[in-house]
Motif scaffolding. Structure first.
Motif, PDB file in Angstrom:
ATOM      1  N   VAL A 186       0.826  -1.130   0.037  1.00 21.72           N
ATOM      2  CA  VAL A 186      -0.032   0.101  -0.045  1.00 21.72           C
ATOM      3  C   VAL A 186       0.982   1.120   0.047  1.00 21.72           C
ATOM      4  CG1 VAL A 186      -1.906   1.299   1.203  1.00 21.72           C
ATOM      5  CG2 VAL A 186      -1.707  -1.323   1.292  1.00 21.72           C
ATOM      6  N   THR A 187       0.679   2.200  -0.922  1.00 22.95           N
ATOM      7  CA  THR A 187       1.373   3.494  -1.131  1.00 22.95           C
ATOM      8  C   THR A 187       0.374   4.449  -0.761  1.00 22.95           C
ATOM      9  OG1 THR A 187       1.235   3.411  -3.514  1.00 22.95           O
ATOM     10  CG2 THR A 187       3.101   2.403  -2.563  1.00 22.95           C
ATOM     11  N   GLY A 188       1.031   5.664  -0.255  1.00 25.76           N
ATOM     12  CA  GLY A 188       0.341   6.912   0.083  1.00 25.76           C
ATOM     13  C   GLY A 188       0.869   8.042  -0.543  1.00 25.76           C
ATOM     14  N   SER A 189       0.145   9.034  -1.032  1.00 26.23           N
ATOM     15  CA  SER A 189       0.537  10.193  -1.528  1.00 26.23           C
ATOM     16  C   SER A 189       1.205  11.173  -0.631  1.00 26.23           C
ATOM     17  CB  SER A 189      -0.502  10.994  -2.452  1.00 26.23           C
ATOM     18  OG  SER A 189      -1.693  11.323  -1.222  1.00 26.23           O
ATOM     19  N   HIS A 190       2.122  12.186  -1.092  1.00 30.10           N
ATOM     20  CA  HIS A 190       2.481  13.198  -0.089  1.00 30.10           C
ATOM     21  C   HIS A 190       3.694  12.394   0.939  1.00 30.10           C
ATOM     22  CE1 HIS A 190      -0.007  16.599  -1.731  1.00 30.10           C
ATOM     23  NE2 HIS A 190      -0.890  15.674  -1.587  1.00 30.10           N
ATOM     24  N   GLY A 191       4.241  11.498   0.374  1.00 31.36           N
ATOM     25  CA  GLY A 191       4.906  10.669   1.305  1.00 31.36           C
ATOM     26  C   GLY A 191       4.685  10.174   2.451  1.00 31.36           C
ATOM     27  N   VAL A 192       3.409   9.908   2.639  1.00 30.88           N
ATOM     28  CA  VAL A 192       2.705   9.214   3.845  1.00 30.88           C
ATOM     29  C   VAL A 192       2.997   7.915   3.486  1.00 30.88           C
ATOM     30  CG1 VAL A 192       0.752   9.083   5.051  1.00 30.88           C
ATOM     31  CG2 VAL A 192       1.331  11.283   4.339  1.00 30.88           C
ATOM     32  N   VAL A 193       3.500   7.210   4.852  1.00 30.75           N
ATOM     33  CA  VAL A 193       3.865   5.766   4.705  1.00 30.75           C
ATOM     34  C   VAL A 193       2.349   5.263   5.479  1.00 30.75           C
ATOM     35  CG1 VAL A 193       5.179   3.852   5.664  1.00 30.75           C
ATOM     36  CG2 VAL A 193       6.204   6.060   4.949  1.00 30.75           C
ATOM     37  N   PRO A 194       1.628   4.482   4.822  1.00 32.87           N
ATOM     38  CA  PRO A 194       0.498   3.847   5.194  1.00 32.87           C
ATOM     39  C   PRO A 194       0.827   2.910   6.519  1.00 32.87           C
ATOM     40  CG  PRO A 194       0.820   3.450   2.743  1.00 32.87           C
ATOM     41  CD  PRO A 194       2.004   3.845   3.234  1.00 32.87           C
ATOM     42  N   SER A 195      -0.148   2.823   7.355  1.00 27.46           N
ATOM     43  CA  SER A 195      -0.470   1.937   8.675  1.00 27.46           C
ATOM     44  C   SER A 195      -1.808   1.630   8.706  1.00 27.46           C
ATOM     45  CB  SER A 195       0.152   2.497   9.645  1.00 27.46           C
ATOM     46  OG  SER A 195      -0.736   3.889   9.783  1.00 27.46           O
ATOM     47  N   GLY A 196      -1.982   0.224   9.304  1.00 32.21           N
ATOM     48  CA  GLY A 196      -3.330  -0.084   9.518  1.00 32.21           C
ATOM     49  C   GLY A 196      -3.647  -1.483   8.583  1.00 32.21           C
ATOM     50  N   LYS A 197      -4.977  -1.581   8.670  1.00 27.40           N
ATOM     51  CA  LYS A 197      -5.406  -3.012   8.269  1.00 27.40           C
ATOM     52  C   LYS A 197      -5.674  -3.243   6.885  1.00 27.40           C
ATOM     53  CE  LYS A 197      -8.863  -6.390   9.827  1.00 27.40           C
ATOM     54  NZ  LYS A 197     -10.176  -6.595  10.902  1.00 27.40           N
ATOM     55  N   VAL A 198      -5.228  -4.530   6.412  1.00 25.88           N
ATOM     56  CA  VAL A 198      -5.636  -4.798   5.015  1.00 25.88           C
ATOM     57  C   VAL A 198      -6.627  -6.214   5.105  1.00 25.88           C
ATOM     58  CG1 VAL A 198      -4.732  -5.607   2.820  1.00 25.88           C
ATOM     59  CG2 VAL A 198      -3.711  -3.960   4.025  1.00 25.88           C
ATOM     60  N   THR A 199      -7.610  -6.222   4.327  1.00 25.82           N
ATOM     61  CA  THR A 199      -8.546  -7.489   4.138  1.00 25.82           C
ATOM     62  C   THR A 199      -8.541  -7.876   2.723  1.00 25.82           C
ATOM     63  OG1 THR A 199      -9.845  -6.535   5.771  1.00 25.82           O
ATOM     64  CG2 THR A 199     -10.894  -8.327   4.638  1.00 25.82           C
TER      65      THR A 199
END
Length: 665
Positions: free
Chosen positions: A503-516
């Motif tokens: 999972v990638t995020g814009s603006h350099g934000v590293v994603p965290s959290g749950k994937v289903t």
């Protein structure tokens, strides 16, 4: 899945005991003659009678006017696949419209629907242009071409059985059916002492296509010597002992119960019945029908079987059931589509009682347009048609005071099938759709006004009859968005499949959290992203052998929106190992005992094993716990080279064991 297992005598008795004296067959186009209705359907013989009843017409002398399915004042006009006394008759479906050849069968029905969209001549260039004359097609099978133009909406479950005449054919196997219908000198012509007379439904029949696929044949490998008759008509097909023909079980039930016009009465009186079939992976015989209170009813296990059970469909133009489109047909949608809280007219309790009366099983997915719930998508069924969707339009965006104006030019080069409309979509910074607008092909601009300040994404795609092409997009400012990429390697049954997710995020934000990870509505696994936004999720070792389209969903975080993707995971059958133990020598007065052990990683194989000497089967057994001991017949003096063949199962491939030798003294 539980199946009813019956002896050959019980199979025949259960079928014959439910037969009734029936009225003479009668054509059931919209009644009375000359009636025109808004929603015109043609095609499958298998579902013509039940659709005629759902249309409120007279079927086999009974009026169904009181239970007719309608959307407002829009009713169904269902035209038969054939007319009993004029098989090549024409039909007229609109006041003042052209008369054209009656589409006989699922394939011709879908072709007529396709040509109604394109304006081509039906059934060929020497026929009649039928643009706008057909709204849906009855089909007992899925698409013949890929694409998204047509949506196959399931509305019931049927099965294909084998109607036979003569007690020698009371029970059959898939292998026997394959050999009976196959082309070439190896074709099976005598069974249990009975000379066989194989028959097939007419070309274009959905039942014919389905049956050939079920027994491992195609139109190029089936015997060309086999005669054809109109499908689901036992009188014409079963004229002598040893005759057999594939038959819709629903149609058989409806005819024998006196619900549908009876084209099988004479054959049944002469002993015709549905054979019991040994389904793949089963050891017993499954009857397609049973008798309850003197009436034939479906055996659910047979209908749900993956080899001989099938969904039957109503096929509609995909664009006609898109509520956001300019071609949206609300009446068609209301009659056929179940989506969310919207229930199809054909899925009401009243309609489903009629469906059951005509020998079909009702399913929860009646009206589904979701491929994960039995719906299918297909392309135009017109020979030689260009299958390309339009290219991207050239898009320009101009922002204004709380407004956005989009202008575009038509795709270049122009597609072979012309552009019919453009879809304009506006979404907010959170990915939610703010507005969707379809505009006619001649329109090249659209403006959104009164927008709240923020970041928006706009897209414009051109569509033709093949569907929407790639969208041209513009984004004013995108932040805090995420995207998911997933890969899954082909995995054998019994081994652990794994989905690798990034999972990638814009603006350099590293994603965290749950994937289903889900297969349809079923959750297969969950996991939490690591510090680089990645996770591997292990799934069950016992997923069904198939290609699964999995949905991988990222639940989002305080800085990132949700996102999802799909990934295909192919589960293949396990590869077994076949081991044998056998004595090196044995007296010719004794039967050797051969031990067979079949193993596979992560699963215990089930099913049948055979011992071959050359091409001859000399012993057969059924695995228990992956093992079986077989006693061979007495062997003539001399050296005998043999091998074991494991036939496989729904989860394990077939495989030959190594040759072994027994010396008979």
């Amino acid at each position: 899945m539980r199946t009813m297992r019956l002896t050959a005598a019980m199979v025949a008795a259960a079928v014959v005991s439910g037969t009734l004296a029936l009225a003479s067959p009668a054509s059931a186009d919209p009644t009375p003659a000359g009636t025109f209705r808004q929603l015109v359907g043609v095609g499958s013989d298998t579902t013509q009678d039940v659709l005629n009843a759902l249309a409120g017409d007279i079927v086999n002398g009974k009026s169904y006017a009181a239970t007719a399915v309608k959307a407002g004042n829009a009713g169904i006009a269902s035209y038969d696949a054939f007319a009993p006394d004029a098989a090549t008759s024409t039909i007229q479906t609109r006041p003042g419209g052209p008369a054209f050849l009656r589409p006989n069968g699922s394939g011709p029905g879908r072709t007529a629907l396709s040509m109604s969209l394109t304006g081509d001549k039906f059934p060929s260039s020497t026929g009649v242009a039928i643009k706008g004359q057909v709204d849906f097609a009855r089909s007992s099978g899925g698409p013949s071409t890929s694409g998204t133009t047509l949506t196959y909406i399931p509305f019931a479950r049927d099965a294909v059985g084998v109607a036979v005449r003569g007690s020698a054919l009371d029970t059959l196997t898939v292998d026997q059916l394959h050999d009976i219908y196959t082309a070439g000198d190896t074709r099976l012509k005598v069974l249990n002492g009975q000379t066989l007379h194989a028959v097939l439904p007419q070309a274009g029949s959905g039942t014919r296509k389905f049956f050939l696929a079920a027994i491992g044949l195609t139109e190029t490998t089936v015997s060309s010597e086999i005669p054809t008759v109109q499908e689901n008509q036992a009188n014409a097909a079963l004229t002598q002992d040893g005759a057999l023909v594939p038959f819709s079980v629903g149609s058989w039930i409806a005819q024998n119960n006196g619900i549908a016009p009876d084209y099988s009465k004479a054959a049944v009186a002469a002993g015709a019945h549905l054979a019991g079939v040994q389904l793949p992976g089963d050891t017993g015989v499954s009857s397609p029908v049973t008798t309850v209170n003197g009436k034939l009813t479906p055996v659910a296990g047979y209908f749900e079987n993956a080899t001989f059970g099938r969904d039957v469909y109503n096929v509609v133009p995909s664009r006609a059931i898109d509520p956001a489109g300019i071609f949206f047909d609300k009446a068609l949608y209301d009659v056929f589509v179940t989506s969310g809280t919207h229930e199809a007219g054909l899925a009401t309790d009243t309609a489903e009682k009629v469906i059951a009366d005509f020998g079909f099983l009702n399913e929860s997915y009646n009206g589904s347009i979701n491929p994960a719930r039995h719906a299918k998508l297909g392309g135009l069924e017109v020979s030689g048609v260009d299958v390309n969707t339009p290219a991207k339009p050239a898009l320009k965006a101009t922002t204004g005071d709380a407004s956005l104006k989009l202008t575009w030019t038509a795709p270049t080069p122009a597609p072979a099938l012309p552009v019919t409309d453009y879809r304009v979509t506006l979404t907010g910074s959170d990915g939610a759709v703010v507005a969707v607008k379809d505009v006619p092909a001649g329109t090249t601009s659209y403006s959104f006004t009164g927008l709240a300040l923020g970041t928006y994404t706009a897209s414009v795609s051109a569509a033709n009859l093949n569907g929407a092409g790639s969208a041209a997009t513009w984004t004013g400012s995108v932040k805090y968005t995420s995207s998911v990429k997933a890969t899954a390697a082909t995995t054998a049954y019994g081994k652990t499949p794994k989905v690798s997710i990034a999972v990638t995020g814009s603006h350099g934000v590293v994603p965290s959290g749950k994937v289903t990870v889900k297969d349809g509505t079923t959750t297969l696994g969950t996991g939490n992203l690591d510090s680089s936004g990645r996770v591997g999720i292990s799934l069950s070792t016992h997923l069904k052998v198939a290609t699964h389209t999995l949905t991988v969903s990222y639940g989002g975080s305080t800085k990132l929106n949700t996102s999802s993707t799909t990934v295909k995971l192919t589960i293949t059958k396990a590869t077994p190992s076949v081991g044998t133990t056998a004595p090196a020598s044995i007296s010719h007065n004794s039967g050797a005992k051969v031990g067979v052990k079949v193993t596979a990683t992560g699963t215990t194989p089930t099913g049948t094993v055979r011992v071959y000497e050359g091409s001859h089967v000399i012993a057969t057994g059924t695995l228990s716990g992956g093992k079986v001991t077989l006693t061979l017949p007495k062997l003539k003096a001399g050296k005998h080279t043999m091998h074991v063949w494991y036939l496989g199962s729904s989860t394990v491939n077939s495989r030959n064991g190594a040759n072994f030798t027994i010396k008979s003294t």
